[in-house]
Design a protein around this motif. Structure first.
Motif, short mmCIF file in Angstrom:
data_model
loop_
_atom_site.label_atom_id
_atom_site.label_comp_id
_atom_site.label_asym_id
_atom_site.label_seq_id
_atom_site.Cartn_x
_atom_site.Cartn_y
_atom_site.Cartn_z
N VAL A 136 0.88 -1.16 0.00
CA VAL A 136 0.00 0.00 0.00
C VAL A 136 0.91 1.21 0.00
N LEU A 173 -9.71 -1.06 -1.26
CA LEU A 173 -9.26 -2.44 -1.32
C LEU A 173 -9.92 -3.17 -2.50
N VAL A 199 -7.12 -3.60 -5.39
CA VAL A 199 -6.50 -4.91 -5.20
C VAL A 199 -7.41 -6.04 -5.67
N LEU A 235 -1.20 -7.36 3.20
CA LEU A 235 -1.17 -5.97 2.80
C LEU A 235 -0.04 -5.32 3.59
N VAL A 272 -2.49 -7.75 7.78
CA VAL A 272 -2.13 -6.36 7.56
C VAL A 272 -0.93 -6.01 8.44
#
Length: 361
Positions: free
Chosen positions: A98, A118, A122, A134, A173
């Motif tokens: 990101v 998102l 993605v 991510l 994440v």
């Protein structure tokens, strides 16, 4: 990639009254690593695919090259709409970066805005079953302090978006840090985070512990050697020392990679998060641009990394906990700024041949 060497701060070995706690945290870290296995197999090496180059092969060729060499994991530094579908179609598991410049929006947009990002950036280009991580921002605390206040809120919003989609157990994440996030790293047990970063790191570590995500770090023993060849032996940086170079209480270190990872382990323990696993999201050795940047040295370093990942090697502080690793870089990137060696980390040439002898099978 941060140009730095691990800091040296002679703070003592930090081992007093800590052995029992470390046994506990090694056990907890092993459990967490097992629990987060769906987010990536630490027994297989990954490769970063940087795209700052003028002569890069098309994404489908890059994906085929990875599969031909038995590589099924890759890190992308941004959600490239050409690379994502090509890699997903080839069955490659992807860490999607990101970009730092997206953090202000993702921080302010809330979970719904993060969900829209998102889905459009993605998941519209790669199915969720191919996305493993991510990586929110890259080295924000090293050279992008403007984005630092937005980092953890963006991570929370993206995680909330994954929860809404029922994907939070599958896609983890985190955020990739330069190893200069450590203010002290020598000896490894004295590892401590930079105090100026703790306002961001502490809530991030809480988030990582709560969600089962790893602490991500980019670490380059090559750069440590280049910056301090008097104190960092070439063999120590290259896994070639053979005999212990650093003694830290009952633990000994024959290579800088282990010492850096364990300094991070110690820093995590110091903050009360010793159970958080570590993933090395960039490491590698260049083939040109410095007297130590040779194909032979690159082959030695990266082959050793592939071998230790394949056998699930831990570190002296976490001997039973494998470290997930992504090698940098798939190809040379002739558009990268900085020192000449920055443009020569490629493991493969643009025609698909290997820059040096290395086996990933």
């Amino acid at each position: 990639m941060a140009i730095h060497s691990p800091s040296k701060s002679y703070l003592g070995n930090g081992n007093s009254n800590g052995l029992c706690w470390r046994h506990v945290t090694v056990f907890v870290a092993a459990l967490l690593a097992a629990a987060s296995g769906a987010a990536g197999d630490p027994g297989k090496i990954g490769i970063c695919h940087g795209r700052v180059g003028s002569n890069l092969p098309p994404p489908a060729a890059a994906a085929a090259l990875l599969r031909q060499n038995g590589i099924t994991k890759a890190r992308l530094f941004l959600p490239d709409q050409a690379v994502l579908p090509a890699f997903a179609a080839a069955g490659i598991d992807i860490m999607v970066g990101v970009p730092n410049e997206n953090l202000t929006f993702l921080s302010a947009a809330g979970p719904k805005g993060a969900l829209r990002w998102l889905q459009s950036s993605v998941l519209a280009h790669a199915p969720a079953d191919r996305v493993r991580y991510l990586a929110v921002g890259n080295e924000v605390l090293y050279n992008n302090q403007f984005y630092a206040p937005h980092l953890v809120p963006a991570m929370h919003n993206l995680h909330a978006a994954l929860v809404a989609l029922g994907l939070d157990g599958k896609i983890k994440v985190s955020s990739a840090h330069a190893s200069s996030v450590l203010a002290a790293s020598y000896p490894p047990s004295a590892g401590a985070f930079d105090a100026t970063s703790l306002a961001v790191l502490r809530p991030m570590l809480r988030f990582l512990a709560d969600t089962g995500a790893p602490f991500m770090v980019n670490t380059y023993p090559f750069i440590s050697y280049v910056n301090d060849p008097v104190n960092v032996q070439l063999g120590y940086a290259l896994f070639g020392a053979g005999e212990p170079v650093v003694s830290d209480g009952a633990l000994v270190y024959t290579n800088l990679f282990d010492a850096t990872v364990d300094a991070l382990v110690a820093a995590l323990e110091r903050e009360g998060f010793g159970g958080v696993p570590i993933a090395v999201t960039e490491t590698g050795w260049p083939t040109a641009g410095h007297q130590a940047a040779t194909p032979q040295n690159a082959a030695a370093y990266n082959a050793k990394m592939v071998e230790r990942v394949a056998r699930g090697a831990g570190t002296p502080l976490r001997p039973g906990v494998p470290v997930e690793v992504f090698l940098f870089d798939l190809y040379d990137e002739d558009g990268k700024p900085g020192a000449e060696f920055e443009r020569h980390f490629g493991i493969f040439r643009s025609d698909g041949s290997k820059a040096y002898d290395i086996n990933f099978m």
